[in-house]
Enzyme design. Structure first.
Site, PDB file in Angstrom:
ATOM      1  N   HIS A  31       6.485  -1.748   3.564  1.00 37.24           N
ATOM      2  CA  HIS A  31       6.265  -3.143   3.920  1.00 37.24           C
ATOM      3  C   HIS A  31       5.434  -3.832   2.864  1.00 37.24           C
ATOM      4  CE1 HIS A  31       3.093  -0.683   5.677  1.00 37.24           C
ATOM      5  NE2 HIS A  31       2.275  -1.713   5.506  1.00 37.24           N
ATOM      6  N   ASN A  35       0.848  -1.192   0.000  1.00 35.38           N
ATOM      7  CA  ASN A  35       0.000   0.000   0.000  1.00 35.38           C
ATOM      8  C   ASN A  35       0.887   1.247   0.000  1.00 35.38           C
ATOM      9  OD1 ASN A  35      -2.419  -1.524   0.171  1.00 35.38           O
ATOM     10  ND2 ASN A  35      -2.167  -1.718   2.386  1.00 35.38           N
ATOM     11  N   GLU A  66      -1.217   2.542   6.395  1.00 33.80           N
ATOM     12  CA  GLU A  66      -1.362   3.046   7.763  1.00 33.80           C
ATOM     13  C   GLU A  66      -0.026   3.294   8.437  1.00 33.80           C
ATOM     14  OE1 GLU A  66      -3.741   0.197   9.825  1.00 33.80           O
ATOM     15  OE2 GLU A  66      -5.457   0.496   8.497  1.00 33.80           O
TER      16      GLU A  66
HETATM   17  P1  5GP Z   1      -0.699  -0.817   5.882  1.00 32.26           P
HETATM   18  O1  5GP Z   1      -2.152  -0.442   5.982  1.00 32.26           O
HETATM   19  O2  5GP Z   1       0.203   0.294   6.358  1.00 32.26           O
HETATM   20  O3  5GP Z   1      -0.318  -1.331   4.523  1.00 32.26           O
HETATM   21  O4  5GP Z   1      -0.505  -2.054   6.829  1.00 32.26           O
HETATM   22  C1  5GP Z   1      -0.105  -1.925   8.166  1.00 32.26           C
HETATM   23  C2  5GP Z   1      -0.327  -3.258   8.815  1.00 32.26           C
HETATM   24  O5  5GP Z   1       0.408  -3.275  10.030  1.00 32.26           O
HETATM   25  C3  5GP Z   1      -1.785  -3.570   9.158  1.00 32.26           C
HETATM   26  O6  5GP Z   1      -2.198  -4.765   8.511  1.00 32.26           O
HETATM   27  C4  5GP Z   1      -1.764  -3.715  10.688  1.00 32.26           C
HETATM   28  O7  5GP Z   1      -2.622  -4.737  11.146  1.00 32.26           O
HETATM   29  C5  5GP Z   1      -0.308  -4.004  10.986  1.00 32.26           C
HETATM   30  N1  5GP Z   1       0.148  -3.543  12.274  1.00 32.26           N
HETATM   31  C6  5GP Z   1      -0.052  -2.314  12.836  1.00 32.26           C
HETATM   32  N2  5GP Z   1       0.537  -2.238  14.043  1.00 32.26           N
HETATM   33  C7  5GP Z   1       1.140  -3.438  14.253  1.00 32.26           C
HETATM   34  C8  5GP Z   1       1.919  -3.960  15.346  1.00 32.26           C
HETATM   35  O8  5GP Z   1       2.167  -3.312  16.356  1.00 32.26           O
HETATM   36  N3  5GP Z   1       2.375  -5.238  15.220  1.00 32.26           N
HETATM   37  C9  5GP Z   1       2.113  -5.988  14.092  1.00 32.26           C
HETATM   38  N4  5GP Z   1       2.616  -7.242  14.078  1.00 32.26           N
HETATM   39  N5  5GP Z   1       1.389  -5.524  13.055  1.00 32.26           N
HETATM   40  C10 5GP Z   1       0.905  -4.263  13.136  1.00 32.26           C
END
Ligand code: 5GP
Length: 118
Positions: free
Chosen positions: A101, A88, A96
């Site tokens: 990642h 993303n 987020e």
């Molecule tokens: P994005 O929306 O940025 O592509 O994905 C961020 C991801 O990070 C989300 O799927 C969310 O569940 C995960 N995430 C957020 N905070 C943490 C955390 O503290 N530990 C882990 N293992 N995953 C996290």
């Protein structure tokens, strides 16, 4: 250098997480809120905020995201059946955490791709 993120803290071990893979360039761990049977995040060790900020010097780490995803899929036994990789970017992309990642989702048939919010 970009600021530390929650993922930096996971990589450093400040925040506990089940680390699945770690090397000099990338780290992989389970997503805290899994959206599939297997939901792994593979992150660059360097806290690059998003793909727009990636530099030529980051290409090795960015390429490593793919080879490590393939290795993890193989280790999980889902490589042959297939899986989904997602990166993303920014607000409209649904990003987020501002730290590059790759999501590896699998272990089940994935649904239709592309979710549009009204
Ligand atoms: P994005 O929306 O940025 O592509 O994905 C961020 C991801 O990070 C989300 O799927 C969310 O569940 C995960 N995430 C957020 N905070 C943490 C955390 O503290 N530990 C882990 N293992 N995953 C996290």
């Amino acid at each position: 250098m970009a600021e530390e993120t929650i993922f930096t803290k996971i990589i450093n071990g400040t925040i506990p997480s089940k680390i699945i893979y770690h090397d000099d360039l990338v780290t992989a761990f389970s997503d805290i809120a899994p959206k599939a049977k297997y939901h792994i995040l593979i992150v660059t060790n360097k806290p690059i905020p998003n793909v727009n900020e990636a530099q030529e010097a980051d290409e090795k780490a960015l390429g490593r995201l793919f080879t490590v995803a393939a290795k993890i899929a193989k280790d999980l036994g889902i490589a042959e059946d297939g899986y989904r990789l997602i990166v993303n970017v920014g607000e409209n992309g649904g990003q987020e955490v501002p730290h590059i990642h790759m999501h590896l989702l699998g272990g089940q048939k994935m649904g239709a791709f592309g979710f549009v919010k009204a």
